[in-house]
Motif scaffolding. Structure first.
Motif, PDB file in Angstrom:
ATOM      1  N   LEU A 169      -6.741 -29.180  -7.303  1.00  0.00           N
ATOM      2  CA  LEU A 169      -5.302 -28.966  -7.340  1.00  0.00           C
ATOM      3  C   LEU A 169      -4.878 -27.925  -8.379  1.00  0.00           C
ATOM      4  O   LEU A 169      -3.704 -27.751  -8.668  1.00  0.00           O
ATOM      5  N   ASN A 170      -5.830 -27.219  -8.939  1.00  0.00           N
ATOM      6  CA  ASN A 170      -5.492 -26.153  -9.874  1.00  0.00           C
ATOM      7  C   ASN A 170      -4.974 -24.944  -9.103  1.00  0.00           C
ATOM      8  O   ASN A 170      -5.482 -24.613  -8.026  1.00  0.00           O
ATOM      9  N   ARG A 171      -3.947 -24.280  -9.649  1.00  0.00           N
ATOM     10  CA  ARG A 171      -3.383 -23.107  -9.011  1.00  0.00           C
ATOM     11  C   ARG A 171      -4.396 -21.962  -9.044  1.00  0.00           C
ATOM     12  O   ARG A 171      -5.001 -21.665 -10.065  1.00  0.00           O
ATOM     13  N   VAL A 172      -4.604 -21.327  -7.898  1.00  0.00           N
ATOM     14  CA  VAL A 172      -5.498 -20.176  -7.778  1.00  0.00           C
ATOM     15  C   VAL A 172      -4.651 -18.961  -7.464  1.00  0.00           C
ATOM     16  O   VAL A 172      -3.911 -18.948  -6.469  1.00  0.00           O
ATOM     17  N   ARG A 173      -4.758 -17.944  -8.284  1.00  0.00           N
ATOM     18  CA  ARG A 173      -4.017 -16.708  -8.058  1.00  0.00           C
ATOM     19  C   ARG A 173      -4.975 -15.522  -8.108  1.00  0.00           C
ATOM     20  O   ARG A 173      -5.828 -15.441  -8.994  1.00  0.00           O
ATOM     21  N   VAL A 174      -4.817 -14.631  -7.153  1.00  0.00           N
ATOM     22  CA  VAL A 174      -5.568 -13.377  -7.140  1.00  0.00           C
ATOM     23  C   VAL A 174      -4.553 -12.251  -7.198  1.00  0.00           C
ATOM     24  O   VAL A 174      -3.664 -12.153  -6.353  1.00  0.00           O
ATOM     25  N   ASN A 175      -4.678 -11.411  -8.220  1.00  0.00           N
ATOM     26  CA  ASN A 175      -3.722 -10.315  -8.415  1.00  0.00           C
ATOM     27  C   ASN A 175      -4.506  -9.032  -8.633  1.00  0.00           C
ATOM     28  O   ASN A 175      -5.166  -8.864  -9.656  1.00  0.00           O
ATOM     29  N   THR A 176      -4.455  -8.136  -7.639  1.00  0.00           N
ATOM     30  CA  THR A 176      -5.258  -6.917  -7.666  1.00  0.00           C
ATOM     31  C   THR A 176      -4.362  -5.698  -7.652  1.00  0.00           C
ATOM     32  O   THR A 176      -3.397  -5.625  -6.882  1.00  0.00           O
ATOM     33  N   TRP A 197      -8.964  20.516   4.629  1.00  0.00           N
ATOM     34  CA  TRP A 197      -9.344  19.901   3.357  1.00  0.00           C
ATOM     35  C   TRP A 197      -8.107  19.387   2.636  1.00  0.00           C
ATOM     36  O   TRP A 197      -6.975  19.749   2.952  1.00  0.00           O
ATOM     37  N   GLY A 198      -8.349  18.544   1.671  1.00  0.00           N
ATOM     38  CA  GLY A 198      -7.262  17.987   0.890  1.00  0.00           C
ATOM     39  C   GLY A 198      -7.657  16.635   0.325  1.00  0.00           C
ATOM     40  O   GLY A 198      -8.839  16.279   0.283  1.00  0.00           O
ATOM     41  N   ALA A 199      -6.666  15.891  -0.102  1.00  0.00           N
ATOM     42  CA  ALA A 199      -6.941  14.590  -0.723  1.00  0.00           C
ATOM     43  C   ALA A 199      -5.789  13.635  -0.451  1.00  0.00           C
ATOM     44  O   ALA A 199      -4.642  14.037  -0.231  1.00  0.00           O
ATOM     45  N   ARG A 200      -6.135  12.382  -0.496  1.00  0.00           N
ATOM     46  CA  ARG A 200      -5.178  11.298  -0.304  1.00  0.00           C
ATOM     47  C   ARG A 200      -5.303  10.349  -1.495  1.00  0.00           C
ATOM     48  O   ARG A 200      -6.421   9.988  -1.896  1.00  0.00           O
ATOM     49  N   ALA A 201      -4.171   9.948  -2.043  1.00  0.00           N
ATOM     50  CA  ALA A 201      -4.147   8.964  -3.131  1.00  0.00           C
ATOM     51  C   ALA A 201      -3.475   7.700  -2.620  1.00  0.00           C
ATOM     52  O   ALA A 201      -2.390   7.757  -2.039  1.00  0.00           O
ATOM     53  N   GLU A 202      -4.132   6.544  -2.819  1.00  0.00           N
ATOM     54  CA  GLU A 202      -3.589   5.267  -2.359  1.00  0.00           C
ATOM     55  C   GLU A 202      -3.562   4.270  -3.514  1.00  0.00           C
ATOM     56  O   GLU A 202      -4.553   4.124  -4.246  1.00  0.00           O
ATOM     57  N   PHE A 203      -2.427   3.623  -3.673  1.00  0.00           N
ATOM     58  CA  PHE A 203      -2.278   2.576  -4.688  1.00  0.00           C
ATOM     59  C   PHE A 203      -2.062   1.252  -3.968  1.00  0.00           C
ATOM     60  O   PHE A 203      -1.099   1.085  -3.214  1.00  0.00           O
ATOM     61  N   PHE A 204      -3.000   0.327  -4.172  1.00  0.00           N
ATOM     62  CA  PHE A 204      -2.997  -0.942  -3.446  1.00  0.00           C
ATOM     63  C   PHE A 204      -2.748  -2.094  -4.403  1.00  0.00           C
ATOM     64  O   PHE A 204      -3.405  -2.216  -5.439  1.00  0.00           O
ATOM     65  N   GLU A 205      -1.776  -2.915  -4.041  1.00  0.00           N
ATOM     66  CA  GLU A 205      -1.479  -4.133  -4.801  1.00  0.00           C
ATOM     67  C   GLU A 205      -1.609  -5.321  -3.854  1.00  0.00           C
ATOM     68  O   GLU A 205      -1.092  -5.289  -2.732  1.00  0.00           O
ATOM     69  N   GLN A 206      -2.274  -6.364  -4.329  1.00  0.00           N
ATOM     70  CA  GLN A 206      -2.472  -7.559  -3.515  1.00  0.00           C
ATOM     71  C   GLN A 206      -2.341  -8.803  -4.385  1.00  0.00           C
ATOM     72  O   GLN A 206      -2.966  -8.911  -5.444  1.00  0.00           O
ATOM     73  N   PHE A 207      -1.518  -9.736  -3.910  1.00  0.00           N
ATOM     74  CA  PHE A 207      -1.314 -11.000  -4.639  1.00  0.00           C
ATOM     75  C   PHE A 207      -1.505 -12.145  -3.658  1.00  0.00           C
ATOM     76  O   PHE A 207      -0.970 -12.129  -2.543  1.00  0.00           O
ATOM     77  N   LEU A 208      -2.286 -13.142  -4.075  1.00  0.00           N
ATOM     78  CA  LEU A 208      -2.497 -14.327  -3.249  1.00  0.00           C
ATOM     79  C   LEU A 208      -2.372 -15.572  -4.119  1.00  0.00           C
ATOM     80  O   LEU A 208      -2.856 -15.611  -5.259  1.00  0.00           O
ATOM     81  N   LEU A 251       0.855  -1.179   0.000  1.00  0.00           N
ATOM     82  CA  LEU A 251       0.000   0.000   0.000  1.00  0.00           C
ATOM     83  C   LEU A 251       0.893   1.231   0.000  1.00  0.00           C
ATOM     84  O   LEU A 251       1.633   1.475   0.956  1.00  0.00           O
ATOM     85  N   ASN A 252       0.839   1.993  -1.078  1.00  0.00           N
ATOM     86  CA  ASN A 252       1.614   3.226  -1.206  1.00  0.00           C
ATOM     87  C   ASN A 252       0.649   4.400  -1.275  1.00  0.00           C
ATOM     88  O   ASN A 252      -0.367   4.336  -1.987  1.00  0.00           O
ATOM     89  N   SER A 253       0.951   5.446  -0.551  1.00  0.00           N
ATOM     90  CA  SER A 253       0.020   6.569  -0.499  1.00  0.00           C
ATOM     91  C   SER A 253       0.763   7.887  -0.398  1.00  0.00           C
ATOM     92  O   SER A 253       1.925   7.951   0.028  1.00  0.00           O
ATOM     93  N   GLY A 254       0.073   8.932  -0.792  1.00  0.00           N
ATOM     94  CA  GLY A 254       0.559  10.296  -0.648  1.00  0.00           C
ATOM     95  C   GLY A 254      -0.620  11.217  -0.401  1.00  0.00           C
ATOM     96  O   GLY A 254      -1.753  10.914  -0.794  1.00  0.00           O
ATOM     97  N   TYR A 255      -0.371  12.333   0.277  1.00  0.00           N
ATOM     98  CA  TYR A 255      -1.487  13.230   0.577  1.00  0.00           C
ATOM     99  C   TYR A 255      -1.015  14.672   0.656  1.00  0.00           C
ATOM    100  O   TYR A 255       0.171  14.971   0.858  1.00  0.00           O
ATOM    101  N   LEU A 256      -1.974  15.556   0.496  1.00  0.00           N
ATOM    102  CA  LEU A 256      -1.782  16.992   0.679  1.00  0.00           C
ATOM    103  C   LEU A 256      -2.965  17.506   1.476  1.00  0.00           C
ATOM    104  O   LEU A 256      -4.126  17.245   1.119  1.00  0.00           O
ATOM    105  N   MET A 257      -2.677  18.211   2.578  1.00  0.00           N
ATOM    106  CA  MET A 257      -3.750  18.677   3.452  1.00  0.00           C
ATOM    107  C   MET A 257      -3.488  20.117   3.872  1.00  0.00           C
ATOM    108  O   MET A 257      -2.358  20.498   4.173  1.00  0.00           O
ATOM    109  N   PHE A 258      -4.554  20.894   3.888  1.00  0.00           N
ATOM    110  CA  PHE A 258      -4.490  22.274   4.360  1.00  0.00           C
ATOM    111  C   PHE A 258      -5.399  22.436   5.568  1.00  0.00           C
ATOM    112  O   PHE A 258      -6.542  21.956   5.578  1.00  0.00           O
ATOM    113  N   ASP A 259      -4.872  23.096   6.584  1.00  0.00           N
ATOM    114  CA  ASP A 259      -5.645  23.452   7.776  1.00  0.00           C
ATOM    115  C   ASP A 259      -5.730  24.967   7.781  1.00  0.00           C
ATOM    116  O   ASP A 259      -4.804  25.665   8.209  1.00  0.00           O
TER     117      ASP A 259
END
Length: 939
Positions: A638-645, A620-631, A601-609
């Motif tokens: 016995l078939n290989r099951v892969r989840v790649n998000t 106010w502001g915004a946050r951007a998150e990039f999520f990668e998940q592999f299982l 999980l990689n993220s960055g944000y900019l916020m103003f108070d």
């Protein structure tokens, strides 16, 4: 003359009390001191604050770079005056100091001066100590609720999960998982200090808060609205648990407590033989899979003769029962704090704490039942549960401060061992059988967390600050030798012997390891816009997780048809019965019983108070998150099951606060957050829990949930240490993840799986009150009322359609939700007499525990019945305030924990309407006596 056997104290206990006596007898007391910390309403340290001391000792000192102070004084009553340029002067009166005691830890909050007229705020030490957390809630960028250490000390709570149920809008599920605003544990996130904590469970997305002892907590904050600088993965609340920081005094605190449970202590406690190290929190290897056992493929290919030889290596004596006497619940906590100032004006603070708890609890009248939709019984019965648990924790926090730099190294290690031995008898109408089940379920959990954190003031004149945190954690959960022995006989022949049920006489071994490492940083840049001070925050974070899970399942199988399967449970599985005319161990492990996952999980944000005026504040502001998940796993074929998000999420948020004056303000917040699937929820692994009598499976096609959150709250702060707030909120879920019954479930084996609904809507309102009772009479000035209540309603739309093509909307709550939550209580504090008392009440409405399938599988939803929880605590300072006796009575009413089939449309339990008990037990009332002693040392 009868022989009387006297139980001797274990060597460790004798050594501990010898050590304690030696320490107390040789303690060197320092002169009296007044310690504390000065912060602003925005929770910033106010270094350089002038502190004038008036009393038997008169002096003037300045707070250090952390805003801390430690003032040597003589015994007597004092008045402290705090002043700083740009802030209102505050006077604390009636501060009583006794000889030889370092006490009076003060958290002093100064408000910004808004007029040119000199304003002096007067308060007391007691009110100011309880005021810091309330001021933090008032000025926090997000709407939040929290509890500080001074409140936690006045409760009977032993761990973080117990504490959390006192927070507005929060409740606890299964004694360990937090539910915020009625939303199940999977919609909440945990932060330990400044590091995200991974899920601690093999079968759900949840963090087990019972793993952190309450004695190690400095404060708990639940953020209920999102801001860009907070992780964006929550809907109910982001729970921040902060452990104790740099101390203001050199001290050793020792606390010992003994607890009596009304239905357990000094009663006969039945279990199997435990490892000699179980009292330390871990199994010594007695429950490990035999070293001779090869991998699954190899073992399955072996001839029966080889399997029999390996089966003999399993501990057949493990099923034998032993009866002991349940000892009192024992808790020992030792905390050492030290501060050292160097010649270069650097300061090193250390806090090292060791926590130990051991308990044996009996649930002696547990009800079990399962019913068809037509309300006919499938099975009913009862059981006795014998629950043994040990918790061993260590916290070591170090902080170094010099000039404009602060470096902290925080460490937490906690080991938990839990074992439940149950003896169950069921009348199974469907099978026409009487069932006898003995089960031993052990859990061994370890949490390691280390954080290195830095705070650097880059520009003293402009206040530019850089904060960073590098963290790593290891979370493991093993279930070594979860064993079941089930025997059956015909209901029509009650005098016949029990016969081995080979399909449900099993041994299960699992191992979960979760590693995470992360880094986050924030740059804080204050600037002025007109005459108002503004703040910009920019930052980012990365979190990398690895999870490895594997399980092996075995059952006992007769080698031939002529095997004697009528032997008693404690003889059936002996090594001598593993032979060609007896039993052998057969592998039942499935291809799905192992998975491996990685996520980033990689993220960055900019916020103003922005302070747009004296009354209007906008965050106010915004946050951007990039999520990668592999299982990676396998299916049954016995078939290989892969989840790649891979998924980007853009999460904006807006928080507005309009302060009419220093006492009244209204807040508005809107934000976008998410809730992502956990490894377990997307893994094809299926696990049948014999304790709960149902199984859980994952779904590789799960989608992450998006949540739109809107909150409005009015807050009123009558005076220091008091608050009254009322708020309303709504949440719109897209693709909410729920645990729902599979349509293929039958009466003997329920199966639940994680799945997405189409959408859901939640609306709610909450009120929170903390108010001194002196407005009624000055005689009640030492009494404080604390209360909060939350009401909730939700509807769920499923991904199914009727024959007409209309989408199905169910008039039921979201999974895990309660319609209301109530906390209320009174606290009494008399610092002059050293006397404290509290009475606290908690109740949550009927909670949707499991989502059934009445139209498909034919089983109704399961709800948890409401129960009343009342706790009482009284404490008295002794030995010149260095010691404290504490008496606690927990769960006075001892109401049943009950889970029931909800046959009608109303969630409350109604037997006449067809509701039936599925599972119920009473935990007993616990009376605890503790003694705490502070040993203060010279610097």
């Amino acid at each position: 003359m009868k022989n009387i056997q006297v139980m001797q104290q274990p060597p460790a206990i004798r050594l501990f009390f010898t050590f304690l006596f030696t320490i107390v007898a040789t303690a060197v007391f320092a002169q009296a001191k007044i310690n504390g910390k000065v912060i602003s309403a925005n929770n910033e340290n106010l270094s350089g604050t002038s502190i004038k001391v008036s009393g038997p000792t008169n002096s003037t000192v300045a707070a250090d770079l952390e805003g801390r102070f430690s003032i040597p004084v003589k015994a007597g009553k004092y008045t402290l005056t705090f002043s700083r340029v740009g802030y209102q002067t505050k006077v604390l009166e009636d501060i009583e100091v006794k000889a030889g005691i370092e006490g009076n830890d003060l958290n002093v909050v100064l408000e910004v001066k808004t007029t040119t007229t000199e304003v002096v705020v007067r308060s007391s030490a007691r009110k100011e100590s309880s005021n810091a957390m309330i001021v933090f809630q008032k000025t926090n960028t997000a709407m939040s609720s929290g509890l500080a250490a001074d409140f936690i000390r006045r409760t009977p709570d032993r761990n973080t999960s117990d504490v959390l149920k006192r927070v507005s809008g929060a409740s606890i599920q299964d004694n360990k998982f937090v539910v915020v605003r009625g939303l199940s544990d999977r919609y909440n996130q945990a932060l330990l200090n400044n590091a995200l904590m991974p899920s601690s469970e093999p079968d759900k997305k949840a963090f087990s808060f019972d793993i952190i002892p309450a004695a190690m907590i400095d404060n708990i904050v639940i953020n209920k609205t999102a801001t860009p600088d907070l992780p964006g993965e929550f809907a109910g609340g982001l729970v921040q648990v902060n452990t104790r920081d740099i101390p203001t005094k050199n001290q050793l605190n020792v606390t010992v407590s003994l607890g009596y449970n009304s239905q357990s202590t000094f009663k006969s406690f039945t279990s199997n033989e435990r490892s000699s190290t179980a009292w330390l929190g871990f199994d010594g290897g007695d429950r490990n899979l035999p070293a001779s056992m090869p991998n699954t493929v190899t073992y399955r290919s072996l001839p029966d003769a080889d399997k029999i030889a390996i089966s003999k290596d399993f501990n057949g004596n493990a099923f034998r029962e032993r009866v002991t006497t349940a000892a009192p619940i024992t808790t020992v906590n030792m905390a050492w704090s030290n501060t050292k100032t160097f010649k270069n004006e650097g300061k090193l603070g250390s806090i090292i704490s060791v926590y130990y708890r051991n308990a044996s609890i009996i649930y002696d009248d547990v009800e079990r039942g399962r019913f068809e939709k037509a309300r006919t019984s499938i099975f009913t019965g009862s059981e006795v549960q014998n629950r043994y648990s040990t918790n061993l924790g260590l916290m070591a926090n170090f902080t170094y401060v010099k000039g404009a730099t602060k470096i902290s190294f925080r460490n937490l290690v906690n080991q938990v061992y839990e074992e439940n031995y149950l003896n169950r008898t069921l009348d199974n109408v469907g099978r026409l059988q009487t069932i006898s089940l003995r089960s031993n379920f052990a859990n061994q959990r370890l949490l390691l967390s280390s954080q290195l954190e830095g705070e650097h003031l880059l520009s003293k004149s402009r206040g530019i600050k850089f904060i960073w945190n590098a963290n790593g954690s290891f979370n493991s959960k093993t279930q070594p030798d979860f064993r079941t022995a089930q025997f059956v006989k015909s209901s029509s022949a009650p005098s016949s012997p029990f016969t081995l049920d080979e399909d449900d006489s099993r041994r299960f071994f699992s191992d979960l390891k979760d590693y995470s490492t992360g880094l986050n940083s924030t740059l804080i840049v204050p600037f002025n816009m007109g005459s108002q001070k503004q703040t910009m925050k920019i930052g980012g974070s990365t979190l990398l997780r690895f999870r490895d899970f594997n399980a092996r399942v075995f059952r006992y199988r007769p080698v031939t048809n002529g095997v004697d399967v009528n032997k008693p449970y404690d003889q059936m599985f002996l090594s001598s019965n593993m032979n060609s005319n007896g039993l052998l161990i057969e592998e039942q492990t499935q291809n799905t019983d192992r998975y491996f996952g990685i996520s980033a999980l990689n993220s960055g944000y900019l916020m103003f108070d922005n302070k747009l005026s004296n009354s209007l504040r906008v965050i106010w502001g915004a946050r951007a998150e990039f999520f990668e998940q592999f299982l990676s796993s396998r299916d049954l074929a016995l078939n290989r099951v892969r989840v790649n998000t891979e998924k980007w999420d853009f999460l904006p948020s807006l928080n507005i606060t309009n302060s009419f004056n220093n006492q009244h303000q209204i807040r508005f917040a809107v934000s976008q957050t998410v809730a992502r699937p956990e490894f377990r929820e997307i893994a094809p692994f299926q696990f049948f829990d014999y304790e709960s009598i149902w199984g859980i499976g994952g779904d590789t096609s799960l989608r992450r949930t998006k949540i739109l959150n809107v909150d409005v709250r009015y807050e009123y702060y009558p005076k220091s240490g008091e608050m009254i707030s009322f708020g309303v909120f709504t949440k719109r879920f897209t693709d909410p993840i729920e645990l729902r019954m599979d349509g293929g479930s039958n009466g003997d084996r329920w199966l639940f799986s994680y799945t997405n609904a189409a959408s859901a809507t939640l609306v709610g309102a909450e009120v929170e009150i903390r108010k001194g009772m002196d407005f009624i009479s000055d005689k009640l000035k030492d009494f404080t009322f604390i209360g909060n209540a939350t009401v909730l309603k939700s509807t769920v739309k499923l991904n199914t359609t009727q024959a007409s093509g209309k989408e199905t909307t169910q008039n039921r709550p979201l999974f895990g939700q309660s319609p209301y939550l109530i906390n209320a209580g009174f606290q009494y504090t008399n610092t002059e007499k050293g006397f404290n008392a509290s009475i606290l009440y908690n109740r949550q409405g009927p909670r949707l525990s499991l989502v059934g399938d009445p139209e498909g599988a034919g089983f109704y939803d399961i709800y948890e019945k409401s129960r009343n929880l009342l706790d009482l605590q009284v404490s008295k300072k002794v030995l010149n305030n260095a010691g404290e006796f504490k008496l606690t009575v927990s769960d006075i009413f001892n109401n049943q924990f009950a889970f029931y089939d909800n046959a009608d449309t109303k969630p409350g339990y109604n037997f006449a309407a067809g509701d039936r008990i599925n599972y119920a037990y009473r935990p007993g009332t616990t009376v605890t006596v503790s003694f705490s002693y502070d040993i203060n040392f010279k610097k």
